[in-house]
Design a protein around this motif. Structure first.
Motif, mmCIF file in Angstrom:
data_model
loop_
_atom_site.group_PDB
_atom_site.id
_atom_site.type_symbol
_atom_site.label_atom_id
_atom_site.label_comp_id
_atom_site.label_asym_id
_atom_site.label_seq_id
_atom_site.Cartn_x
_atom_site.Cartn_y
_atom_site.Cartn_z
ATOM 1 N N ARG A 1 15.048 -11.697 15.122
ATOM 2 C CA ARG A 1 15.581 -10.777 14.118
ATOM 3 C C ARG A 1 14.501 -9.837 13.608
ATOM 4 O O ARG A 1 14.717 -8.618 13.489
ATOM 5 N N ARG A 2 13.322 -10.383 13.338
ATOM 6 C CA ARG A 2 12.237 -9.560 12.821
ATOM 7 C C ARG A 2 11.781 -8.528 13.856
ATOM 8 O O ARG A 2 11.625 -7.339 13.539
ATOM 9 N N MET A 3 11.569 -8.954 15.090
ATOM 10 C CA MET A 3 11.088 -8.020 16.111
ATOM 11 C C MET A 3 12.141 -6.976 16.443
ATOM 12 O O MET A 3 11.819 -5.794 16.642
ATOM 13 N N ARG A 4 13.406 -7.377 16.499
ATOM 14 C CA ARG A 4 14.479 -6.426 16.798
ATOM 15 C C ARG A 4 14.553 -5.345 15.717
ATOM 16 O O ARG A 4 14.730 -4.154 16.012
ATOM 17 N N GLN A 5 14.404 -5.763 14.479
ATOM 18 C CA GLN A 5 14.425 -4.813 13.374
ATOM 19 C C GLN A 5 13.281 -3.811 13.480
ATOM 20 O O GLN A 5 13.467 -2.595 13.302
ATOM 21 N N THR A 6 12.077 -4.303 13.789
ATOM 22 C CA THR A 6 10.917 -3.416 13.917
ATOM 23 C C THR A 6 11.098 -2.452 15.073
ATOM 24 O O THR A 6 10.808 -1.247 14.955
ATOM 25 N N LEU A 7 11.563 -2.937 16.217
ATOM 26 C CA LEU A 7 11.766 -2.067 17.375
ATOM 27 C C LEU A 7 12.816 -1.006 17.089
ATOM 28 O O LEU A 7 12.693 0.151 17.516
ATOM 29 N N ARG A 8 13.851 -1.378 16.352
ATOM 30 C CA ARG A 8 14.894 -0.410 16.003
ATOM 31 C C ARG A 8 14.306 0.711 15.153
ATOM 32 O O ARG A 8 14.572 1.894 15.370
ATOM 33 N N THR A 9 13.475 0.333 14.179
ATOM 34 C CA THR A 9 12.854 1.348 13.328
ATOM 35 C C THR A 9 11.897 2.218 14.124
ATOM 36 O O THR A 9 11.874 3.452 13.962
ATOM 37 N N LEU A 10 11.090 1.617 14.983
ATOM 38 C CA LEU A 10 10.163 2.390 15.807
ATOM 39 C C LEU A 10 10.904 3.419 16.649
ATOM 40 O O LEU A 10 10.440 4.555 16.819
ATOM 41 N N SER B 1 0.794 -1.228 0.000
ATOM 42 C CA SER B 1 0.000 0.000 0.000
ATOM 43 C C SER B 1 0.825 1.275 0.000
ATOM 44 O O SER B 1 0.372 2.313 -0.481
ATOM 45 N N GLY B 2 2.028 1.241 0.570
ATOM 46 C CA GLY B 2 2.834 2.452 0.657
ATOM 47 C C GLY B 2 2.597 3.238 1.935
ATOM 48 O O GLY B 2 3.121 4.340 2.095
ATOM 49 N N TYR B 3 1.855 2.693 2.854
ATOM 50 C CA TYR B 3 1.622 3.350 4.148
ATOM 51 C C TYR B 3 1.313 2.300 5.201
ATOM 52 O O TYR B 3 0.894 1.181 4.892
ATOM 53 N N THR B 4 1.523 2.682 6.448
ATOM 54 C CA THR B 4 1.236 1.796 7.570
ATOM 55 C C THR B 4 0.822 2.637 8.764
ATOM 56 O O THR B 4 0.921 3.869 8.749
ATOM 57 N N SER B 5 0.341 1.984 9.812
ATOM 58 C CA SER B 5 -0.175 2.671 10.995
ATOM 59 C C SER B 5 0.340 1.987 12.254
ATOM 60 O O SER B 5 0.861 0.869 12.203
ATOM 61 N N PRO B 6 0.176 2.634 13.422
ATOM 62 C CA PRO B 6 0.566 1.969 14.670
ATOM 63 C C PRO B 6 -0.138 0.628 14.876
ATOM 64 O O PRO B 6 0.478 -0.335 15.342
ATOM 65 N N THR B 7 -1.418 0.536 14.509
ATOM 66 C CA THR B 7 -2.130 -0.735 14.650
ATOM 67 C C THR B 7 -1.526 -1.802 13.756
ATOM 68 O O THR B 7 -1.345 -2.957 14.171
ATOM 69 N N ASN B 8 -1.221 -1.453 12.510
ATOM 70 C CA ASN B 8 -0.612 -2.422 11.605
ATOM 71 C C ASN B 8 0.709 -2.944 12.147
ATOM 72 O O ASN B 8 0.998 -4.149 12.096
ATOM 73 N N ILE B 9 1.526 -2.035 12.664
ATOM 74 C CA ILE B 9 2.829 -2.431 13.193
ATOM 75 C C ILE B 9 2.640 -3.323 14.419
ATOM 76 O O ILE B 9 3.326 -4.339 14.576
ATOM 77 N N GLY B 10 1.694 -2.963 15.272
ATOM 78 C CA GLY B 10 1.397 -3.814 16.423
ATOM 79 C C GLY B 10 0.945 -5.195 15.998
ATOM 80 O O GLY B 10 1.374 -6.210 16.562
ATOM 81 N N GLY B 11 0.063 -5.271 14.981
ATOM 82 C CA GLY B 11 -0.412 -6.565 14.504
ATOM 83 C C GLY B 11 0.712 -7.439 13.997
ATOM 84 O O GLY B 11 0.722 -8.658 14.211
ATOM 85 N N TYR B 12 1.684 -6.840 13.319
ATOM 86 C CA TYR B 12 2.833 -7.603 12.841
ATOM 87 C C TYR B 12 3.676 -8.110 14.012
ATOM 88 O O TYR B 12 4.128 -9.264 14.005
ATOM 89 N N LEU B 13 3.895 -7.268 15.021
ATOM 90 C CA LEU B 13 4.712 -7.692 16.164
ATOM 91 C C LEU B 13 4.070 -8.858 16.902
ATOM 92 O O LEU B 13 4.727 -9.866 17.196
ATOM 93 N N TRP B 14 2.776 -8.749 17.241
ATOM 94 C CA TRP B 14 2.175 -9.858 17.983
ATOM 95 C C TRP B 14 2.017 -11.096 17.097
ATOM 96 O O TRP B 14 2.068 -12.219 17.600
ATOM 97 N N SER B 15 1.865 -10.901 15.793
ATOM 98 C CA SER B 15 1.803 -12.053 14.897
ATOM 99 C C SER B 15 3.148 -12.757 14.813
ATOM 100 O O SER B 15 3.213 -13.987 14.654
ATOM 101 N N THR B 16 4.237 -12.004 14.929
ATOM 102 C CA THR B 16 5.562 -12.610 14.946
ATOM 103 C C THR B 16 5.744 -13.458 16.199
ATOM 104 O O THR B 16 6.306 -14.569 16.143
ATOM 105 N N VAL B 17 5.251 -12.959 17.336
ATOM 106 C CA VAL B 17 5.281 -13.753 18.569
ATOM 107 C C VAL B 17 4.506 -15.055 18.373
ATOM 108 O O VAL B 17 4.959 -16.139 18.766
ATOM 109 N N VAL B 18 3.345 -14.974 17.737
ATOM 110 C CA VAL B 18 2.523 -16.169 17.495
ATOM 111 C C VAL B 18 3.237 -17.121 16.532
ATOM 112 O O VAL B 18 3.269 -18.344 16.756
ATOM 113 N N ALA B 19 3.803 -16.589 15.448
ATOM 114 C CA ALA B 19 4.508 -17.435 14.482
ATOM 115 C C ALA B 19 5.653 -18.187 15.148
ATOM 116 O O ALA B 19 5.932 -19.350 14.829
ATOM 117 N N ASP B 20 6.329 -17.548 16.081
ATOM 118 C CA ASP B 20 7.395 -18.186 16.852
ATOM 119 C C ASP B 20 6.808 -19.273 17.754
ATOM 120 O O ASP B 20 7.290 -20.419 17.778
#
Length: 536
Positions: A121-130, A90-109
């Motif tokens: 690696r994925r969560m560390r990268q997201t937190l660094r960007t945030l 889409s070219g855009y994202t929101s705090p909710t979208n980013i949160g959904g990805y983080l908790w989904s990564t926890v679930v995938a693990d």
């Protein structure tokens, strides 16, 4: 300063949890949910075949997140087309979208979809960007839209539409919830998550003055830091509930609207703010269960019934709506995610057996009966999502929503209206329903409460309606025309992954989110109340 509100009425809460005010009439007994209610452990009504199918759906749903997420920033796009072509992000994202990805990564693990190393690696990268993204420094909160490929705050969408940077209370709530899950589930990321969490103050979203000096306040919809496009819908001034209730020094534009309904997704922000000591616990009883039953409110969907109660010194009308022999505390639009998205993080049915433990299974049953019996769609589960014929729209069970026009369940946007007792006659009590639109994420939210009905429903959506692609279930499908919205939304895929994490991962989100302050302060609060919901 952060714990100012927590000490204000702690004694009253402890006493109230032992003996809350008795209702004027007895509340009906709750039907027993088929599953574990809380979604973690015990007999959940699923067999091995069901679990294999759920795992297949989880793997495919996770694939959509992999495709949506930028490899450099670790931020997911808001949506992607159904073929998972990364060029259609889409070219855009929101705090909710980013949160959904983080908790989904926890679930995938947790579900071994990815290795623990990849999850880190994925969560560390997201937190660094945030940590590098522009925020509103006085409050610590994130703006409404960012570029997922760069992390830059957006002032225009890719189509050129202007964005007025805004701090949303509910969107920040979902990102905070995800950060809390990450910090509690992965100790090596705790410090990085805490850097973001410690800067936040939910008092910025709290208006203690809205209902006068003797009543707890409500949450603002959010904050414009700069002058908004319509100053008629915002008030310039300091956030009165910030910094421990002393108010902010910076003037901002506060939305005129407040979240005044309990049964809606913004209660996640309320839970967080109360647990952190930044919002008083009495605030939980400030929102309406339904609007009053008097003719002054006859614009609402129907006239409620109920009883008066008192909790922590606050008067509460325990109202509910009537639907097919059930009494249900409604949401604003009658959608599933309003009812059940907060339940992904707080095991509301377990912690509040006399309120949410009654209402959640009844709301699920209402969606099932609406789809299968009242309308004859053959499928069920209605929640805001993509429109099968283009765009985005709200979907719901109109009769269990308070909005008088309701969230419709069909493409024709049919409006049910049962009147308001003697105050207003019924305008459309028996409508002809059209091309119903079901949203798979809504059915996944129902898994803990109707597991076999949910499995049958989702199998039919995949096999008969063929609303399934490489990233799992498409976002929505119209049941008669067979038209699917062939795209994936981070928000809706995040709800699917969250539900699967709790069901297949032994309540992983519940356990991680509620550890510590949430369990200590929210569990006894929820136990105080008895809804007027029930059968009969």
């Amino acid at each position: 300063m952060r714990h100012r509100w927590l000490t204000a009425s702690g004694a009253a809460l402890v006493a109230g949890a032992m003996a809350f005010a008795a209702p004027a009439v007895a509340a009906p007994a709750a039907p027993e949910p088929q599953g574990g209610g809380g979604g973690g452990g015990g007999d959940d009504g699923l067999d091995r075949r069901d679990r294999r199918e759920l795992m297949r759906w989880a793997n495919d749903t996770w694939a959509s997140f992999v495709a949506m997420t930028d490899e450099e920033t670790g931020l997911p796009a808001d949506n992607i087309e159904g073929d998972l072509d990364t060029g259609t992000r889409s070219g855009y994202t929101s705090p909710t979208n980013i949160g959904g990805y983080l908790w989904s990564t926890v679930v995938a693990d947790e579900l071994d979809i990815i290795s623990h190393g990849e999850a880190l690696r994925r969560m560390r990268q997201t937190l660094r960007t945030l940590n590098e993204m522009e925020r509103h420094e006085p409050s610590g909160f994130f703006y409404n839209w960012y570029d997922e490929a760069t992390g830059e705050k957006l002032t225009a969408f890719p189509n050129g539409e202007t964005i007025y940077p805004f701090l949303s209370s509910v969107d920040n709530g979902w990102l905070t919830a995800a950060l809390m899950v990450v910090r509690n589930e992965e100790p090596s990321l705790r410090r990085a998550a805490d850097r973001l969490l410690d800067d936040q103050d939910y008092g910025w979203f709290y208006d203690p003055t809205f209902r006068g000096p003797d009543r707890p306040g409500l949450l603002f919809g959010g904050i414009f830091v700069d002058t908004p496009p319509d100053t008629q819908c915002a008030n310039l001034g300091p956030a009165p509930g910030a910094n421990g209730g002393e108010g902010s020094e910076e003037e901002v534009w506060l939305t005129c609207h407040h979240y005044d309904l309990l049964n809606s997704e913004p209660r996640i922000a309320s839970y967080i703010g109360i647990s952190r000591g930044e919002i008083p616990r009495e605030h939980y009883f400030a929102g309406y269960r339904t609007f009053p039953a008097t003719c002054d409110w006859d614009w609402a969907e129907q006239q409620p019934s109920g009883f008066d109660a008192e909790h922590l010194g606050q008067p509460v009308f325990e109202g509910s709506y009537t639907y097919r022999g059930m009494q249900i505390v409604p949401t604003w639009g009658g959608s599933m995610f309003e009812e059940l998205m907060p339940d992904l993080f707080v095991p509301e049915a377990d912690w509040a057996p006399n309120s949410w433990g009654v209402n959640h299974p009844l709301a699920v049953r209402a969606h099932i009966e609406h789809g299968l019996e009242e309308t004859g769609y053959g499928y069920w589960g209605f929640s805001p999502a993509s429109h099968p014929f283009g765009g985005y729209s709200e979907w719901g069970v109109d009769a269990i929503g308070m909005q008088n026009e309701g969230y419709p369940s069909d493409v024709e946007r049919t409006n049910w209206d049962g009147g308001f007792g003697d105050c207003r006659p019924a305008a459309n009590p028996d409508p002809d329903w059209g091309d119903g639109v079901v949203t798979p994420h809504a059915a996944f939210l129902a898994l803990p409460y109707a597991p076999q009905e949910t499995m049958s429903n989702l199998r039919g959506i995949e096999d008969e309606l063929e609303a399934y692609g490489p990233g799992g279930f498409y976002d929505a499908v119209a049941v008669h025309s067979g038209q699917s919205a062939e795209r994936y939304l981070s928000l809706d895929q995040g709800m699917i992954m969250g539900a699967l994490g709790n069901v297949l991962g032994d309540g992983v989100l519940h356990d991680a989110f509620t550890r510590g302050d949430v369990r200590e302060h929210i569990r006894p609060l929820l136990a105080l109340e008895t809804f007027s919901a029930g059968e009969g």
